[in-house]
Design a protein around this motif. Structure first.
Motif, PDB file in Angstrom:
ATOM      1  N   VAL A 193       0.854  -1.186   0.000  1.00 32.67           N
ATOM      2  CA  VAL A 193       0.000   0.000   0.000  1.00 32.67           C
ATOM      3  C   VAL A 193       0.894   1.241   0.000  1.00 32.67           C
ATOM      4  N   ALA A 194       0.787   2.038  -1.041  1.00 30.64           N
ATOM      5  CA  ALA A 194       1.524   3.302  -1.129  1.00 30.64           C
ATOM      6  C   ALA A 194       0.594   4.446  -0.765  1.00 30.64           C
ATOM      7  N   ILE A 195       1.137   5.471  -0.118  1.00 30.08           N
ATOM      8  CA  ILE A 195       0.338   6.623   0.305  1.00 30.08           C
ATOM      9  C   ILE A 195       1.029   7.893  -0.138  1.00 30.08           C
ATOM     10  N   GLY A 196       0.240   8.748  -0.809  1.00 28.31           N
ATOM     11  CA  GLY A 196       0.760  10.041  -1.227  1.00 28.31           C
ATOM     12  C   GLY A 196      -0.167  11.166  -0.813  1.00 28.31           C
ATOM     13  N   SER A 197       0.411  12.214  -0.220  1.00 27.39           N
ATOM     14  CA  SER A 197      -0.354  13.405   0.142  1.00 27.39           C
ATOM     15  C   SER A 197      -0.279  14.375  -1.021  1.00 27.39           C
ATOM     16  N   VAL A 198      -1.442  14.710  -1.599  1.00 27.59           N
ATOM     17  CA  VAL A 198      -1.478  15.487  -2.842  1.00 27.59           C
ATOM     18  C   VAL A 198      -1.447  16.981  -2.540  1.00 27.59           C
ATOM     19  N   ASP A 199      -0.572  17.685  -3.228  1.00 30.68           N
ATOM     20  CA  ASP A 199      -0.461  19.140  -3.113  1.00 30.68           C
ATOM     21  C   ASP A 199      -1.716  19.767  -3.714  1.00 30.68           C
ATOM     22  N   PRO A 200      -2.467  20.575  -2.939  1.00 31.77           N
ATOM     23  CA  PRO A 200      -3.704  21.166  -3.485  1.00 31.77           C
ATOM     24  C   PRO A 200      -3.457  22.069  -4.684  1.00 31.77           C
ATOM     25  N   ASP A 201      -2.230  22.541  -4.871  1.00 32.97           N
ATOM     26  CA  ASP A 201      -1.925  23.385  -6.023  1.00 32.97           C
ATOM     27  C   ASP A 201      -1.470  22.566  -7.225  1.00 32.97           C
ATOM     28  N   GLY A 202      -1.455  21.243  -7.037  1.00 36.29           N
ATOM     29  CA  GLY A 202      -1.096  20.400  -8.171  1.00 36.29           C
ATOM     30  C   GLY A 202       0.364  20.435  -8.528  1.00 36.29           C
ATOM     31  N   GLY A 203       1.220  20.858  -7.609  1.00 32.43           N
ATOM     32  CA  GLY A 203       2.641  20.945  -7.893  1.00 32.43           C
ATOM     33  C   GLY A 203       3.325  19.600  -7.809  1.00 32.43           C
ATOM     34  N   PRO A 204       4.631  19.554  -8.078  1.00 33.88           N
ATOM     35  CA  PRO A 204       5.367  18.291  -8.100  1.00 33.88           C
ATOM     36  C   PRO A 204       5.781  17.805  -6.723  1.00 33.88           C
ATOM     37  N   ASP A 205       5.490  18.591  -5.687  1.00 30.13           N
ATOM     38  CA  ASP A 205       6.014  18.266  -4.365  1.00 30.13           C
ATOM     39  C   ASP A 205       5.038  17.452  -3.530  1.00 30.13           C
ATOM     40  N   ASP A 206       4.284  16.591  -4.203  1.00 32.00           N
ATOM     41  CA  ASP A 206       3.381  15.723  -3.451  1.00 32.00           C
ATOM     42  C   ASP A 206       4.203  14.850  -2.513  1.00 32.00           C
ATOM     43  N   GLY A 207       3.730  14.725  -1.264  1.00 32.76           N
ATOM     44  CA  GLY A 207       4.493  13.986  -0.271  1.00 32.76           C
ATOM     45  C   GLY A 207       4.246  12.500  -0.352  1.00 32.76           C
ATOM     46  N   ILE A 208       5.276  11.723  -0.623  1.00 33.83           N
ATOM     47  CA  ILE A 208       5.155  10.268  -0.663  1.00 33.83           C
ATOM     48  C   ILE A 208       5.427   9.751   0.747  1.00 33.83           C
ATOM     49  N   GLU A 209       4.392   9.307   1.419  1.00 33.82           N
ATOM     50  CA  GLU A 209       4.530   8.840   2.796  1.00 33.82           C
ATOM     51  C   GLU A 209       4.948   7.374   2.865  1.00 33.82           C
ATOM     52  N   ARG A 210       4.463   6.577   1.939  1.00 37.72           N
ATOM     53  CA  ARG A 210       4.857   5.166   1.824  1.00 37.72           C
ATOM     54  C   ARG A 210       4.953   4.859   0.340  1.00 37.72           C
ATOM     55  N   ASP A 211       5.997   4.118  -0.067  1.00 31.91           N
ATOM     56  CA  ASP A 211       6.095   3.814  -1.497  1.00 31.91           C
ATOM     57  C   ASP A 211       5.377   2.517  -1.860  1.00 31.91           C
ATOM     58  N   GLY A 212       5.014   1.679  -0.879  1.00 31.50           N
ATOM     59  CA  GLY A 212       4.241   0.474  -1.139  1.00 31.50           C
ATOM     60  C   GLY A 212       4.974  -0.599  -1.911  1.00 31.50           C
ATOM     61  N   LEU A 213       6.250  -0.411  -2.180  1.00 26.01           N
ATOM     62  CA  LEU A 213       7.017  -1.392  -2.947  1.00 26.01           C
ATOM     63  C   LEU A 213       7.490  -2.510  -2.024  1.00 26.01           C
ATOM     64  N   THR A 214       7.319  -3.723  -2.450  1.00 24.42           N
ATOM     65  CA  THR A 214       7.672  -4.879  -1.621  1.00 24.42           C
ATOM     66  C   THR A 214       8.964  -5.538  -2.048  1.00 24.42           C
ATOM     67  N   GLY A 215       9.481  -5.167  -3.242  1.00 26.04           N
ATOM     68  CA  GLY A 215      10.677  -5.822  -3.745  1.00 26.04           C
ATOM     69  C   GLY A 215      10.430  -7.222  -4.267  1.00 26.04           C
ATOM     70  N   GLY A 216       9.162  -7.550  -4.494  1.00 25.50           N
ATOM     71  CA  GLY A 216       8.817  -8.891  -4.956  1.00 25.50           C
ATOM     72  C   GLY A 216       9.317  -9.165  -6.362  1.00 25.50           C
ATOM     73  N   GLU A 217       9.576 -10.437  -6.619  1.00 22.22           N
ATOM     74  CA  GLU A 217      10.027 -10.872  -7.926  1.00 22.22           C
ATOM     75  C   GLU A 217       8.934 -11.695  -8.597  1.00 22.22           C
ATOM     76  N   ALA A 218       9.176 -12.013  -9.856  1.00 20.99           N
ATOM     77  CA  ALA A 218       8.206 -12.807 -10.604  1.00 20.99           C
ATOM     78  C   ALA A 218       8.003 -14.155  -9.923  1.00 20.99           C
ATOM     79  N   PRO A 219       6.764 -14.579  -9.727  1.00 25.66           N
ATOM     80  CA  PRO A 219       6.510 -15.847  -9.042  1.00 25.66           C
ATOM     81  C   PRO A 219       6.834 -17.022  -9.954  1.00 25.66           C
ATOM     82  N   PRO A 220       7.158 -18.169  -9.372  1.00 26.27           N
ATOM     83  CA  PRO A 220       7.371 -19.360 -10.206  1.00 26.27           C
ATOM     84  C   PRO A 220       6.073 -19.729 -10.900  1.00 26.27           C
TER      85      PRO A 220
END
Length: 765
Positions: A154-181
């Motif tokens: 689960v990734a979480i991002g706080s969106v800038d109300p002005d739509g700028g590029p500085d949206d805050g990424i609170e969690r990237d939600g990446l698990t590092g998983g690989e392709a399953p057998p």
């Protein structure tokens, strides 16, 4: 990392693992919607995006969140759920299931810190009178947000109300998983009864194994149970089986809680029949009829003589039960979402399959297992069980599936049997379970909610939010060594002001007040919503300790606790003889039987009450009297087909005070006595016979056998013809049935007859 970069990374990992990822965008609504476009574009999603929102004007396929069920049986590369104005747990469960492996589920929400304190249209539905929106709590959202912050994938991002590029990424939600057998592929049995192309259509080994098990439906006397979590292809396997059977000339009857719920089954059946080059006309009743060429599905000739005409047809559950005996095979899709009585009725078909979800809003597989399997095992069927575990839409270990199970409690379950099997009325403790206690104790919440799931044939994620947030609901439980063994969900009703009561009387629906609403709007009592009541919405006892009196003890303790605070306790349920007897044994009395069947359960609802105050006693006496005054006319009209055992139990559970006197004229007594003791006929004047039958069924003072009471119900009260009554009650002839009615009337004449009746009786003695 910017939002676009995160979206691309999540999508890449989802594709690599053939799993799904969840991205939460929280902040101001318009900014979140704009950010969702950025996410979809950055994630390289083609046209396979669905948006669930109350806002309009987007290029995506759009549905309102409350219409999320339209995504059932479909898949999308991305689903965006706008949770700002119409957020409900059901919408989450239905929409997340539509995301395919390699896809993204995007949730748009207010600032997560503020979200539990905000209210929307779903909260409005929980604010039942006399409570207001301010009385609705945010416990469900508080727990929901916690799962978002802590669950893998689960990734979480706080969106800038002005739509700028500085949206805050609170969690990237990446698990590092690989392709399953690679998963083992589907297989074809050595000597299949179904065509080979059916097995070639399977997507997993589990699905081909399930299809092989469903071949048992070719033989009368068989039953197959297929259980799986969502997304395992169980309905598709049932569709392949149905098409194979229809191609062999079998009449396959399909039912489900709704036709839409069986869409995957029919879609796969159509596809296979097309591959088999068998004509598939679809008529206006949504049936598929298959003209068999005389060749069976396995390539062998159909040996019953003339060419048979196979078909696959859908009927709603209640209609399917009536038609099951005329079909060759009955298939119940999402069986756990159907009442046990209807499922048992499908066993009238020579062969039957029950396909169900183990975890999901469609129904509770464990409830199905506990409540229906006993009935199935007691039957004379050869039962085949198959469990499907391999996901089809995404790979095993999908974190979004795990998150949905946790957030919506799709895997809630009661305590293990070993922990409670020694529970008795003497060893349990009673407690009022506060919603804050449930929120603070995940173990308690799981055990309590798991039992509630078992108590009802259809429990949805929305019910979890109601349990935690609705101001009119409360929970009571019996615990044994810290484990929940019996639980009751209570709803406070009534106590409404005069303005609301008048609006209700004029036909306005008032949410969350079932008994006052029915008694006011349908039965025309302007004061029915004045007393305050507590309705037992659901009551459940752990299957390992049933029949020990725990449910009754819970009800008695509830009455002692709340009796000084309310005027009556009530309940409403699909009427069966056993349930009516249970509530009657606990002091509840019948005040109403619905004149129409519930579309889902196929049963007529019963309303029962037990008073706890003077106002409650006046309320109960009034409606008990009105019920007695109208029931005989209703039984010969709208309730003429109601199960006679339900009639017997409902009348026996009515408060019969004052019914020893039977209003029968001198002339009517002569007719009645002649039919009981002499040459008279009951058909000549139905009224006095109905008066006598009703008096006996209400107070039960005459010693009649169950069959004789059924005869009184079917012939006297429901006015069925002699031929059908003779056949239904298994009398050897119409004449014997008529003589039996006369004999059944004799003790009634003796008990209720006046001097005229007894004098007339002497003529025949």
């Amino acid at each position: 990392m910017e939002l676009a970069e995160l979206a691309a990374a999540l999508r890449a990992e989802a594709r690599r693992t053939n799993q799904r990822r969840l991205l939460v965008l929280h902040g101001e609504r318009d900014a979140c919607l704009d950010a969702a476009f950025t996410v979809v574009e950055a994630a390289d999603v083609d046209d396979g995006t669905a948006l669930l929102s109350t806002r309009e004007g987007f290029r995506f396929e759009r549905h309102r969140p409350k219409h999320a069920s339209r995504l059932l049986g479909t898949t999308r590369e991305a689903v965006i759920l706008d949770a700002f104005a119409e957020f409900s747990p059901n919408a989450v469960g239905r929409s997340v299931g539509a995301v395919d492996g390699g896809g993204l589920f995007v949730l748009l929400a207010p600032p997560l810190e503020e979200w539990p304190d905000r209210r929307d249209d779903f909260d409005e539905s929980l604010a039942v009178p006399p409570f207001g929106l301010d009385d609705v709590s945010g416990r469900f959202r508080r727990r929901f947000v916690e799962t978002l912050r802590t669950h893998p994938g689960v990734a979480i991002g706080s969106v800038d109300p002005d739509g700028g590029p500085d949206d805050g990424i609170e969690r990237d939600g990446l698990t590092g998983g690989e392709a399953p057998p690679p998963e083992p592929g589907p297989t074809t049995p050595a000597s299949p009864l179904f065509p080979g192309v059916a097995y070639e259509s399977c997507l997993t080994r589990d699905q081909s194994r399930a299809l092989s098990s469903l071949e048992a439906l070719s033989d009368p006397g068989s039953a197959v149970v297929v259980e799986a979590d969502r997304g395992r292809g169980k309905s598709s396997a049932a569709g392949l089986a149905a098409a194979s059977l229809a191609a062999a000339g079998r009449d396959v009857l399909v039912t489900a809680p709704s036709f839409a719920g069986a869409s995957a089954l029919f879609e796969r059946a159509r596809a296979l029949l097309a591959d088999l080059d068998v004509a598939v006309p679809v008529d206006g009743d949504r049936r598929i009829e298959v003209a068999s060429s005389g060749v069976g599905a396995s390539g062998t000739e159909v040996t019953d003589g003339a060419t048979r005409r196979g078909r696959i047809r859908y009927l709603p559950p209640a209609e399917a039960v009536d038609a099951a005996g005329d079909a060759d095979v009955a298939v119940a899709d999402e069986a756990a979402a159907l009442p046990v009585r209807l499922l048992a009725g499908l066993l009238d078909a020579p062969a039957a399959a029950f396909v169900t979800t183990v975890h999901g809003y469609e129904g509770a597989g464990r409830g199905f297992s506990v409540r229906f399997r006993d009935r199935l095992d007691e039957s004379d069927r050869r039962v085949t069980d198959v469990r499907m575990d391999d996901p089809i839409r995404y790979a095993r270990g999908d974190p979004v599936e795990g998150w949905a199970f946790r957030a919506l409690m799709l895997d809630a379950r009661p305590a293990v049997a070993a922990a409670v099997e020694d529970a008795t009325p003497e060893t349990v403790d009673y407690r009022a379970v506060d919603a804050d206690d449930l929120l603070a104790d995940e173990h308690l919440l799981s055990e309590a909610f798991g039992l509630l799931v078992l108590a009802h044939y259809r429990t949805e994620p929305d019910d979890l939010a109601r349990l935690l947030d609705a101001p009119n609901l409360s929970l009571r439980a019996l615990t044994h060594e810290g484990h929940v063994v019996s639980v009751a969900l209570l709803a406070r009703e009534g106590g409404l002001d005069a303005t609301t009561r008048e609006a209700m009387y004029d036909g306005e629906r008032v949410r969350g007040n079932m008994l006052p609403d029915v008694l006011t709007s349908q039965l025309r009592d302007p004061d029915a919503a004045a007393p305050t009541g507590m309705r037992v919405m659901r009551i459940a006892t752990h299957h390992a300790v049933r029949s020990r009196g725990l449910g009754s003890q819970l009800l008695r303790t509830i009455e002692r606790e709340v009796g000084d605070d309310v005027d009556y306790l009530g309940t409403g349920f699909g009427a069966t003889p056993d349930l009516l007897d249970f509530w009657a044994d606990n002091g509840y009395r019948t005040v109403h039987l619905a004149t129409t069947r519930n579309a889902a359960s196929g049963e007529h609802s019963a309303l029962m009450v037990t008073p706890t105050s003077d106002d409650g006693r006046a309320f109960a006496r009034r409606h008990g009297r009105w019920f007695r005054e109208r029931i005989d006319a209703v039984l010969s009209d709208a309730l003429c087909d109601l199960d006679p055992d339900v009639v017997r139990a409902a009348l026996a559970a009515c408060d019969a005070a004052g019914h020893a006197v039977v209003d029968v004229s001198e002339y009517e007594w002569r007719l009645t006595v002649a039919a009981a003791y002499g040459p008279g006929l009951a058909d000549m004047a139905p009224r006095p016979f109905r008066r006598l039958a009703l008096a006996h069924l209400l107070d039960g003072e005459c010693d009649l056998a169950a069959r004789e009471e059924r005869l009184l119900v079917r012939k006297v009260l429901q006015a069925h013809d002699w031929v059908s009554v003779t056949d239904e009650l298994d009398y050897v002839s119409t004449a014997e049935c008529m003589r039996s009615l006369g004999r059944a009337l004799q003790p009634l004449v003796d008990r209720y007859g006046d001097e005229v009746a007894l004098h007339e009786r002497e003529r025949y003695e």
